[in-house]
Each structure stands twice: as C-alpha cells, then as structure tokens.
Design a protein around this motif. Structure first.
Motif, mmCIF file in Angstrom:
data_model
loop_
_atom_site.group_PDB
_atom_site.id
_atom_site.type_symbol
_atom_site.label_atom_id
_atom_site.label_comp_id
_atom_site.label_asym_id
_atom_site.label_seq_id
_atom_site.Cartn_x
_atom_site.Cartn_y
_atom_site.Cartn_z
ATOM 1 N N ARG A 424 23.433 51.991 13.155
ATOM 2 C CA ARG A 424 23.463 53.083 12.193
ATOM 3 C C ARG A 424 22.073 53.714 12.074
ATOM 4 N NH1 ARG A 424 26.066 51.584 6.671
ATOM 5 N NH2 ARG A 424 24.223 50.240 6.563
ATOM 6 N N LEU A 425 22.047 54.976 11.772
ATOM 7 C CA LEU A 425 20.800 55.706 11.582
ATOM 8 C C LEU A 425 20.984 56.694 10.435
ATOM 9 C CD1 LEU A 425 17.904 56.423 12.635
ATOM 10 C CD2 LEU A 425 19.005 58.207 14.012
ATOM 11 N N ALA A 426 20.118 56.624 9.437
ATOM 12 C CA ALA A 426 20.140 57.556 8.315
ATOM 13 C C ALA A 426 19.164 58.688 8.588
ATOM 14 C CB ALA A 426 19.772 56.835 7.018
ATOM 15 N N VAL A 427 19.635 59.930 8.470
ATOM 16 C CA VAL A 427 18.784 61.094 8.735
ATOM 17 C C VAL A 427 18.767 61.995 7.504
ATOM 18 C CG1 VAL A 427 19.180 60.991 11.215
ATOM 19 C CG2 VAL A 427 20.670 62.389 9.811
ATOM 20 N N PRO A 436 17.934 71.864 13.849
ATOM 21 C CA PRO A 436 17.429 72.042 15.226
ATOM 22 C C PRO A 436 17.420 70.792 16.085
ATOM 23 C CG PRO A 436 16.028 73.191 13.657
ATOM 24 C CD PRO A 436 17.003 72.393 12.844
ATOM 25 N N LEU A 437 17.221 69.603 15.495
ATOM 26 C CA LEU A 437 17.114 68.389 16.305
ATOM 27 C C LEU A 437 18.396 67.557 16.319
ATOM 28 C CD1 LEU A 437 13.490 67.181 15.408
ATOM 29 C CD2 LEU A 437 14.260 68.724 17.225
ATOM 30 N N ASN A 438 19.479 68.071 15.739
ATOM 31 C CA ASN A 438 20.729 67.313 15.744
ATOM 32 C C ASN A 438 21.239 67.056 17.153
ATOM 33 O OD1 ASN A 438 24.078 67.647 15.511
ATOM 34 N ND2 ASN A 438 23.145 66.200 14.097
ATOM 35 N N GLY A 439 20.936 67.966 18.075
ATOM 36 C CA GLY A 439 21.362 67.790 19.464
ATOM 37 C C GLY A 439 20.798 66.537 20.098
ATOM 38 N N GLN A 440 19.646 66.043 19.597
ATOM 39 C CA GLN A 440 19.103 64.794 20.131
ATOM 40 C C GLN A 440 20.052 63.636 19.850
ATOM 41 O OE1 GLN A 440 15.193 64.175 18.525
ATOM 42 N NE2 GLN A 440 14.268 65.847 19.698
ATOM 43 N N LEU A 441 20.705 63.656 18.712
ATOM 44 C CA LEU A 441 21.646 62.579 18.380
ATOM 45 C C LEU A 441 22.922 62.684 19.199
ATOM 46 C CD1 LEU A 441 21.389 62.441 14.464
ATOM 47 C CD2 LEU A 441 19.963 61.319 16.180
ATOM 48 N N THR A 442 23.480 63.879 19.277
ATOM 49 C CA THR A 442 24.733 64.023 20.018
ATOM 50 C C THR A 442 24.536 63.770 21.504
ATOM 51 O OG1 THR A 442 24.381 66.422 20.158
ATOM 52 C CG2 THR A 442 25.712 65.604 18.327
ATOM 53 N N ALA A 443 23.364 64.143 22.041
ATOM 54 C CA ALA A 443 23.091 63.895 23.465
ATOM 55 C C ALA A 443 23.001 62.410 23.776
ATOM 56 C CB ALA A 443 21.799 64.590 23.876
ATOM 57 N N LEU A 444 22.651 61.609 22.783
ATOM 58 C CA LEU A 444 22.548 60.165 22.971
ATOM 59 C C LEU A 444 23.851 59.445 22.638
ATOM 60 C CD1 LEU A 444 19.007 59.607 21.428
ATOM 61 C CD2 LEU A 444 19.630 59.403 23.846
ATOM 62 N N GLY A 445 24.919 60.203 22.419
ATOM 63 C CA GLY A 445 26.199 59.596 22.088
ATOM 64 C C GLY A 445 26.375 59.329 20.612
ATOM 65 N N GLY A 446 25.579 59.992 19.782
ATOM 66 C CA GLY A 446 25.657 59.785 18.344
ATOM 67 C C GLY A 446 26.952 60.324 17.760
ATOM 68 N N ARG A 447 27.379 59.705 16.667
ATOM 69 C CA ARG A 447 28.611 60.096 15.974
ATOM 70 C C ARG A 447 28.359 60.147 14.482
ATOM 71 N NH1 ARG A 447 32.844 57.563 13.358
ATOM 72 N NH2 ARG A 447 31.802 55.535 13.549
ATOM 73 N N ALA A 483 19.688 63.081 -0.644
ATOM 74 C CA ALA A 483 20.919 63.164 0.143
ATOM 75 C C ALA A 483 20.619 63.337 1.628
ATOM 76 C CB ALA A 483 21.775 64.320 -0.353
ATOM 77 N N GLY A 484 21.473 62.740 2.472
ATOM 78 C CA GLY A 484 21.337 62.873 3.918
ATOM 79 C C GLY A 484 22.645 62.539 4.608
ATOM 80 N N GLU A 485 22.567 62.079 5.843
ATOM 81 C CA GLU A 485 23.757 61.734 6.628
ATOM 82 C C GLU A 485 23.556 60.389 7.311
ATOM 83 O OE1 GLU A 485 25.107 66.288 7.908
ATOM 84 O OE2 GLU A 485 24.220 64.937 9.411
ATOM 85 N N LEU A 486 24.663 59.698 7.533
ATOM 86 C CA LEU A 486 24.652 58.452 8.284
ATOM 87 C C LEU A 486 25.306 58.698 9.636
ATOM 88 C CD1 LEU A 486 23.851 55.454 7.950
ATOM 89 C CD2 LEU A 486 26.228 55.006 7.319
ATOM 90 N N TRP A 487 24.637 58.285 10.712
ATOM 91 C CA TRP A 487 25.141 58.445 12.071
ATOM 92 C C TRP A 487 25.217 57.081 12.743
ATOM 93 C CZ3 TRP A 487 25.953 63.005 15.189
ATOM 94 C CH2 TRP A 487 25.918 64.194 14.447
ATOM 95 N N GLU A 488 26.050 56.999 13.796
ATOM 96 C CA GLU A 488 26.086 55.827 14.666
ATOM 97 C C GLU A 488 25.605 56.227 16.044
ATOM 98 O OE1 GLU A 488 29.882 53.975 14.861
ATOM 99 O OE2 GLU A 488 29.504 52.693 13.121
ATOM 100 N N LEU A 489 24.774 55.357 16.656
ATOM 101 C CA LEU A 489 24.237 55.606 17.993
ATOM 102 C C LEU A 489 24.402 54.355 18.845
ATOM 103 C CD1 LEU A 489 20.763 57.242 17.231
ATOM 104 C CD2 LEU A 489 22.744 58.400 18.169
ATOM 105 N N PRO A 490 24.564 54.502 20.161
ATOM 106 C CA PRO A 490 24.435 53.334 21.028
ATOM 107 C C PRO A 490 23.060 52.709 20.843
ATOM 108 C CG PRO A 490 25.273 55.224 22.246
ATOM 109 C CD PRO A 490 24.829 55.734 20.915
ATOM 110 N N ALA A 491 22.992 51.378 20.905
ATOM 111 C CA ALA A 491 21.717 50.707 20.663
ATOM 112 C C ALA A 491 20.626 51.221 21.592
ATOM 113 C CB ALA A 491 21.891 49.196 20.828
ATOM 114 N N ALA A 492 20.988 51.413 22.875
ATOM 115 C CA ALA A 492 19.982 51.912 23.815
ATOM 116 C C ALA A 492 19.560 53.333 23.458
ATOM 117 C CB ALA A 492 20.524 51.868 25.237
#
Length: 548
Positions: A424-427, A436-447, A483-492
C-alpha cells in the motif's frame, strides 16, 4: 509447529476434505506419527533438518519404501525395497511422506481422468478436471493436505495441474534431478517436479532433491528480460485468458522487466512432435510389453486411452525416430535463437480448464489443447516454472516462465515479481488521481484503493517545486488530518518509485484515521523554510481549487 503436530493436522484436514480420489495409498496415521516423532527427536538432539514440520505426498509412479508403486495401474504394482533418491532426500531433510497420489495411468495424459483409482476433481471446481498426469499431487497441495508434493513432468504433468489448481509447479532442467526409482513415461525426457504453494517452498525442495552440477549460465547485467509472444498468436485460449495473460505481462513491465516479442513457431512445432512424432515410441519401451500382455488377457485395470497410445507407439519405425531427432536439433537451434538473451519466455501455462464432459467427448483432443505450451520444454532441454496469476470466472489462471537449462533460480526471481503481495502507498499531492505524477503509479501497475485521511497529527505545506507539490510532515501537538488516496503497487514497483524519489521527498510510515499505517510520501522538515502552510485547506486538491 512440531512434525508430530503437523502430521496430526494433516490427517484431520484429509478427513475433513474427503477427497479419496487424491490418494492411491495413504499411510496409516500411526505410522506417519511415529516417523514424525522420530523427526522431532532428531531436531531436539540438535540435528538441522530444513524440512522438519513438513508433510509431503509422492506421485504414484515414484518409489516410496513400504508402499506399492502402481503408476496408476493395480496390475503393474510392485513393492520397492527403498525410496527413490528424491524421496530419500526429502525424508533425510525431515519431511514426512503421507502417501502416494493418483495420476493419469503410466503418466500418460494431462487430464487427471485416466485412472482406475478414479478421476481427480479440480481443487476449486469439482466439476472440472484437475489436470494431469500429476493430478493427485497438485490437488493435495492446493487443498492444504500437504505442504509439498512430488510429481513427474514429461509433457507438462507438473505444470498443467499446478495452473488449474492455483499452485506452483517447478519443472527442473532435464537431468538435474535423478529419476532413479521412477516408472518412466519417456525416460530420456522425464523430470521429477515439485508442487508447492509458494515459489520459495518449491525452490527449497528442489535444492534438496537436485544433483550437484554445473553453475547456471551467466546473464548480461541489466533489467530482467522476458520474451513474450504476441497475444494474437495464442489462439485457442479460453474466454478471458488472453486478457489475464496480458495483465500478467503488464505486471512484469510495471516491476521493471523489459518485454520483447518472440516468434513461438519453433516451440509450437517441437511441442507437436512429442505425441505426433516418433518420440512417443519411448512410452512403448517403458511399459509397452506389459500393456500389450494386459490387454490380451482383458485386464480391466487398463485405461483404454492410455493403452491405445502406448500400443500405437510400438509401431513407430526406427528411421522415423532418427529423422525426428535431426528435426528436433534444428528446432532447438531456432528456439534458442528466438529466446536470445531473454531470461525467460513468458506463456500461459495451458489454454483452458475443461469440464469432465468436455474431456470425455474428446479425450485426445482435450489433452492436446492442454499441452500446447508445455510439451516442448523437455524436448528443447529447458526448465520451467508455473505460477498462479489470478483467476478468470472464478477459476485459477496461471502463467509459465520457461528458461535455458539450469536457470531455475532465475525463474524463481522473476516469478516473485508476479507473486509478491502488493504494498500500500498513501499519496497526498502530485501523485493523486488526475495530478501530474499519477502516471508514475499507473505505469508501475498501481491500483487506486480508496480515499483516506491521516490521523490528526500532520501539517501540509505548498513547496516551491516543478511540478507544484505539497510537503506532508508529522508534528507534535498542533496537527490536523489531511485527505489523500490509498493505492496498491507491486512490491518491486514501490522499490523503483523510491529509487527515483526527488529531494526533499521521502517515503515513511503514515498513520491513517482508521488506525492503520501505510507507507506514504513525506517531506524533510528542512525543506519547509519559506513554504506556505496550507493545512487549513484539508488537502492538496482543495488548496489547488482555492488558488487563482
């Protein structure tokens, strides 16, 4: 957990699950308990036993002292005087063998239905096949009856049932693990394989049963490299499987692996040769005379499909075998050239998960579909690792990593990119949805998981950066919830994100309003000099809305 406690729990689970078709011979519980007590005594005496507290099952074509080896045919049974080396090595490491498992007779089949001991039902959906030939071993692991199981894999028997039942199936390089004490299917191609619930468990077992040998080939430095066929070249996949395979490939990309397209033609052509060419003659060499004699006397224990395959294999002329060997040499060179410097080939493990009715309607055709991607590995001298990769319509879906000889450890490292649980990652700023940097999360498989708030104890500042971003800091006393958002990312993927994190941002634990804690983006306090305190806005997005 002691070995004795584990054995007792295993027998209680076996009784509760009530899948008798998994086993050919299940040891009496007192015998297994006595062996477990001996293991506990050895540990108490200071002996190091890496598998102490582990229970395992053994495919019914591998010798286990004290139990008949049937190869799925009662009339063939014999009682071995000693364990096969692979079994002896597991026992020497502290594992307790509970029994021998059901299989497609003479390890001939990928369906798990060709046995006089009963068809083995799928672990998830009993109305579907388990896959074979190591059917009982795969289901025993999937249903948590045992921790590890041994199977054999000539055409995919250690990988197809792993995929259909949601477990790990490790097929080593041909020749790495001894096959002494194994009833052969095709002796020159047979491999003893390992079933486990995790890659780490399978690797640990393989290290114990493998013969010492040459080190693996060196790899060129750099990111992991995967060869992947174009999805439109994988025709014949069940509904939803192409999409599941693409998603798995995307997860490797998100974890930093480089993917390149590969022409699967030499692999497909070699796969077809396993049953359509002369190599099937080796099945007759293994058990042909027995099958022919049993058929003559009308032995009801013979599976008719298996008997038909074995008897027909006796008609293959020798000249055809030599021609096929030459053709296989050509195909092997082409396949290895296609693989090139890739660490592995990524494939769906199999093509579909049929029902019993579908297999009964077309037993040979169903089997051929199941082995499309697995049949070639041993002919080409490769190792392979089948791992779970999610589910489709409620049924397990799996992918397979196929690598050059003796690269099992490499395949395990790659598989962990896929099987490691997400983090999990809190942003709270430029990585939020739409920023602008949300694409970094989605490119890494973030959800995206959910909106969140920190616990009261933080302050938010507007930093002078490009692009604009906030700095979140923990404070003593006069803090607030942000307030923010919680995301899930692959560990790598999280590791890659951290490696590129610019100053003054840092990754640290963030306490959330629900009492949980997650890694999140924080700011070094020294960077706050001159920054505007925007805590009162409640969030970065609310602050941006207020800006002119």
């Amino acid at each position: 957990m002691t070995a004795l406690e584990r054995v007792r729990r295993a027998y209680a689970r076996i009784a509760a699950v009530d899948r008798p078709e998994v086993w050919i011979d299940l040891r009496p519980q007192p015998a297994a308990e006595a062996e477990a007590a001996a293991v506990d005594a050895r540990v108490a005496a200071g002996e190091r036993l890496p598998l102490a507290g582990t229970v395992c099952a053994v495919k019914g074509n591998i010798d286990v002292a004290g139990l008949p080896t049937t190869a799925g045919c009662p009339a063939y049974a014999y009682r071995p005087e000693r364990d096969a080396p692979v079994v002896a090595r597991l026992r020497a490491a502290g594992a307790v063998v509970l029994g021998t498992t059901n299989l497609d007779q003479f390890a001939t089949g990928l369906v798990g239905t060709r046995s006089p001991y009963g068809a083995v039902r799928g672990a998830v959906d009993p109305g579907r096949i388990s896959g074979g030939s190591s059917s009982g071993s795969a289901v025993a692991v999937a249903l948590d009856l045992v921790d590890l199981a041994l199977g054999t894999d000539t055409a995919g028997s250690g990988r197809v049932p792993a995929a259909l039942n949601g477990v790990v199936g490790l097929k080593p390089t041909p020749g790495l693990v001894p096959t002494t004490g194994v009833v052969p299917a095709c002796a020159s191609l047979d491999c003893v394989s390992v079933f486990a619930r995790t890659v780490e468990q399978a690797e640990a077992a393989l290290r114990l049963i493998a013969d010492p040998g040459a080190p693996p080939p060196a790899r060129r430095p750099g990111p992991w490299r995967l060869a992947v066929p174009a999805v439109d070249r994988l025709g014949g996949l069940a509904n939803g499987w192409a999409e599941a395979f693409t998603a798995a490939a995307d997860r490797f990309t998100a974890a930093g692996a480089e993917l390149r397209e590969l022409d699967l033609t030499p692999f497909d052509t070699a796969a077809a040769m396993l049953y359509e060419g002369a190599f099937v003659a080796e099945r007759y060499a293994a058990v042909g005379e027995f099958v022919a004699a049993a058929a003559e006397r009308g032995d009801l224990g013979l599976d008719p499909v298996v008997a038909g395959i074995v008897r027909a294999a006796g008609d293959v002329p020798a000249h055809r075998l030599y021609a096929d060997l030459a053709e296989l040499d050509r195909l092997r060179a082409l396949a290895l050239a296609e693989l090139g410097d890739a660490d592995a080939l990524l494939l769906p493990t199999t093509t579909w998960h049929p029902t019993f009715a579908e297999v009964a309607a077309d037993p040979v055709g169903s089997n051929a579909r199941l082995g499309r991607f697995t049949n070639s590995a041993n002919l080409l001298g490769l190792c392979a690792l089948a791992v779970p990769a999610g589910s489709v319509a409620g049924l397990p879906f799996g992918v397979m990593l196929v690598g050059p000889a003796r690269t099992e450890e490499r395949l395990g490292a790659l598989a962990r990119l896929l099987t490691a649980p997400p983090v999990r990652l809190a942003v709270f700023g430029a990585h939020l949805t739409g920023q602008p940097l949300n694409g970094q999360l989605t490119a890494l498989g973030g959800r995206f998981v959910s909106e969140v708030r920190t616990a009261p104890g933080y302050r938010l500042y507007a930093l002078d950066t490009v692009p604009p971003k906030p700095g979140l800091v923990r404070v003593e006393g006069d803090g607030a919830a942000v307030a923010g958002e919680l995301w899930e990312l692959p560990a790598a993927g999280l590791g890659g994100l951290l490696a590129g994190l610019p100053h003054p941002m840092a990754l640290g634990p963030v306490d959330l309003a629900d009492g949980s804690r997650a890694p999140g983006f924080l700011c070094e306090p020294a960077a706050l000099t001159g920054a505007a305190d925007i805590t009162a806005a409640g969030s970065w997005l609310a602050h941006l809305d207020r800006c002119p």
